[in-house]
Design a protein around this motif. Structure first.
Motif, PDB file in Angstrom:
ATOM      1  N   LEU A 100       0.791  -1.245   0.135  1.00  0.00           N
ATOM      2  CA  LEU A 100      -0.061   0.089  -0.057  1.00  0.00           C
ATOM      3  C   LEU A 100       0.725   1.293   0.130  1.00  0.00           C
ATOM      4  N   ALA A 101       2.185   1.185   0.088  1.00  0.00           N
ATOM      5  CA  ALA A 101       2.986   2.180   0.066  1.00  0.00           C
ATOM      6  C   ALA A 101       2.982   3.070  -1.259  1.00  0.00           C
ATOM      7  N   GLY A 102       2.770   2.577  -2.285  1.00  0.00           N
ATOM      8  CA  GLY A 102       2.606   3.467  -3.578  1.00  0.00           C
ATOM      9  C   GLY A 102       1.362   4.099  -3.332  1.00  0.00           C
ATOM     10  N   GLY A 103       0.107   3.624  -2.942  1.00  0.00           N
ATOM     11  CA  GLY A 103      -0.907   4.104  -2.739  1.00  0.00           C
ATOM     12  C   GLY A 103      -0.837   5.401  -2.007  1.00  0.00           C
ATOM     13  N   ILE A 104      -0.341   5.207  -0.871  1.00  0.00           N
ATOM     14  CA  ILE A 104      -0.129   6.292  -0.009  1.00  0.00           C
ATOM     15  C   ILE A 104       0.716   7.692  -0.577  1.00  0.00           C
ATOM     16  N   VAL A 105       1.775   7.131  -1.429  1.00  0.00           N
ATOM     17  CA  VAL A 105       2.500   8.304  -2.084  1.00  0.00           C
ATOM     18  C   VAL A 105       1.456   8.902  -3.092  1.00  0.00           C
ATOM     19  N   PHE A 106       0.596   8.143  -3.734  1.00  0.00           N
ATOM     20  CA  PHE A 106      -0.359   8.673  -4.835  1.00  0.00           C
ATOM     21  C   PHE A 106      -1.211   9.685  -4.217  1.00  0.00           C
ATOM     22  N   LEU A 107      -1.622   9.329  -3.093  1.00  0.00           N
ATOM     23  CA  LEU A 107      -2.458  10.132  -2.064  1.00  0.00           C
ATOM     24  C   LEU A 107      -2.006  11.639  -1.882  1.00  0.00           C
ATOM     25  N   GLY A 108      -0.708  11.607  -1.338  1.00  0.00           N
ATOM     26  CA  GLY A 108       0.032  12.789  -1.322  1.00  0.00           C
ATOM     27  C   GLY A 108       0.154  13.852  -2.209  1.00  0.00           C
ATOM     28  N   CYS A 109       0.008  13.384  -3.628  1.00  0.00           N
ATOM     29  CA  CYS A 109       0.254  13.842  -4.707  1.00  0.00           C
ATOM     30  C   CYS A 109      -1.012  14.425  -5.495  1.00  0.00           C
ATOM     31  N   LEU A 110      -2.212  14.214  -4.797  1.00  0.00           N
ATOM     32  CA  LEU A 110      -3.451  14.722  -5.439  1.00  0.00           C
ATOM     33  C   LEU A 110      -4.023  16.178  -4.857  1.00  0.00           C
ATOM     34  N   PRO A 111      -4.556  16.796  -5.787  1.00  0.00           N
ATOM     35  CA  PRO A 111      -5.161  17.923  -5.396  1.00  0.00           C
ATOM     36  C   PRO A 111      -6.149  17.922  -4.386  1.00  0.00           C
ATOM     37  N   SER A 112      -6.370  19.163  -3.685  1.00  0.00           N
ATOM     38  CA  SER A 112      -7.435  19.352  -2.841  1.00  0.00           C
ATOM     39  C   SER A 112      -9.041  19.296  -3.260  1.00  0.00           C
ATOM     40  N   THR A 113      -9.689  19.039  -2.567  1.00  0.00           N
ATOM     41  CA  THR A 113     -11.157  18.847  -3.017  1.00  0.00           C
ATOM     42  C   THR A 113     -11.586  20.489  -3.099  1.00  0.00           C
ATOM     43  N   ILE A 114     -12.749  20.443  -3.974  1.00  0.00           N
ATOM     44  CA  ILE A 114     -13.332  21.752  -4.200  1.00  0.00           C
ATOM     45  C   ILE A 114     -14.474  21.979  -3.381  1.00  0.00           C
TER      46      ILE A 114
END
Length: 326
Positions: A100-114
């Motif tokens: 799940l480490a890759g998914g955690i990094v992917f989470l960090g790269c996402l934009p904010s909610t609107i």
């Protein structure tokens, strides 16, 4: 707001989880696989076309003179968060599950909610105009920055497909720009049919989740991720959110922002978008990896909604201090 109202689940997230269950019990196999793959590509393009058609350029322009606030939000979203998630992903395997480490990094790269960032800012009596501009800018820049960050942080590990760059252009940028260009003519129609289009938008995301998890299930995801891994992931997501909330608030206070601005920074800089993350995962990762990449995001999404609802209500109860310069 009652305790039950703060803790009740996001019912759309429940539908997303039901797609995970459906893919686990009956994944798209054989001839159905390619059909779902093409349907997913069309759905992702549709999602980003609608994003482009909905996103008001006026909302992004409004408040841009408050550049310090927007820089703080963007730095928290695309610098601080990726660093925090990289640190969590690098923890020993008995803390952070390797799968799940890759998914955690992917989470960090996402934009904010609107929507939720703005909604919580409204409830908390924060700077709503700045929140609209900051959250919109985050999503606009995220279409480019998220794939770049994911590529830089995960490509060396083989987490991204070889054709990701072409997919990003054809499935994300082109539909988004098409929506922006046509907004002048279709904007009123988009507004009149917002409810119907929202259902289509959300239905497309459900299809992406089902297809991604079908590939993951066929690849044996549930033999690689245990119940204990999910519990550890839940704790890690809570820690990540707490660290992001504390850091954004501390930075906003240290830079001398008033309370309404602090609220906008807190909610826009500490949250991650499920609506943007699901279709992006479908483009950036092969199906077997996309399902794993989405697990941290789905857990984080529910935690951030519950925590931010409680924080917004706490801010809403503060006394009215006029301009609130402190």
């Amino acid at each position: 707001m009652s305790l039950f109202a703060r803790l009740r689940p996001d019912w759309y997230l429940v539908l997303i989880i039901s797609m995970v269950a459906a893919a686990s019990l009956a994944p798209a196999r054989g001839a159905a696989g390619p059909a779902f793959d093409w349907a997913t590509k069309v759905a992702i393009g549709l999602v980003f076309f609608l994003h482009g058609a909905r996103l008001s350029r006026e909302a992004v322009i409004r408040g841009l003179t408050h550049w310090r606030l927007h820089l703080v939000v963007l730095a928290a979203t695309f610098v601080l968060f990726p660093v925090l998630c990289l640190a969590v992903a690098a923890l020993p395997g008995w803390i952070t599950p390797r799968e799940l480490a890759g998914g955690i990094v992917f989470l960090g790269c996402l934009p904010s909610t609107i929507q939720s960032s703005i909604s919580f800012t409204v409830v908390a009596r924060g700077n709503v105009a700045a929140a609209v501009a900051a959250a919109s800018a985050s999503n606009l820049l995220g279409i480019v920055l998220t794939p770049v960050l994911v590529g830089l942080l995960l490509h060396a590990q083989g987490a991204m497909s070889a054709s990701a760059a072409e997919s990003i252009v054809l499935q994300l940028l082109v539909p988004f720009l098409g929506g922006q260009l046509l907004r002048r003519w279709i904007g009123p129609w988009i507004t009149r049919n917002a409810r119907t289009l929202s259902m289509i938008d959300r239905g497309s995301i459900l299809l992406v989740v089902y297809t991604a998890f079908s590939g993951a299930v066929i690849a044996g995801v549930w033999s690689r991720v245990s119940a204990l891994d999910l519990i550890r992931l839940l704790i890690l997501c809570a820690v990540l959110l707490a660290a992001a909330l504390a850091a954004t608030l501390a930075i906003a206070r240290a830079m001398g922002f008033n309370t309404p601005d602090q609220i906008a920074i807190l909610f826009c800089g500490s949250k991650k978008s499920l609506a943007a993350g699901v279709p992006m995962a479908g483009v950036l990762f092969p199906h077997a990896a996309a399902g794993l990449a989405l697990l941290p995001l789905m857990l984080f999404h529910q935690i951030q909604l519950m925590a931010c609802a409680a924080i917004a209500q706490a801010y809403a109860k503060r006394p009215d201090l006029g301009d609130e310069t402190v």
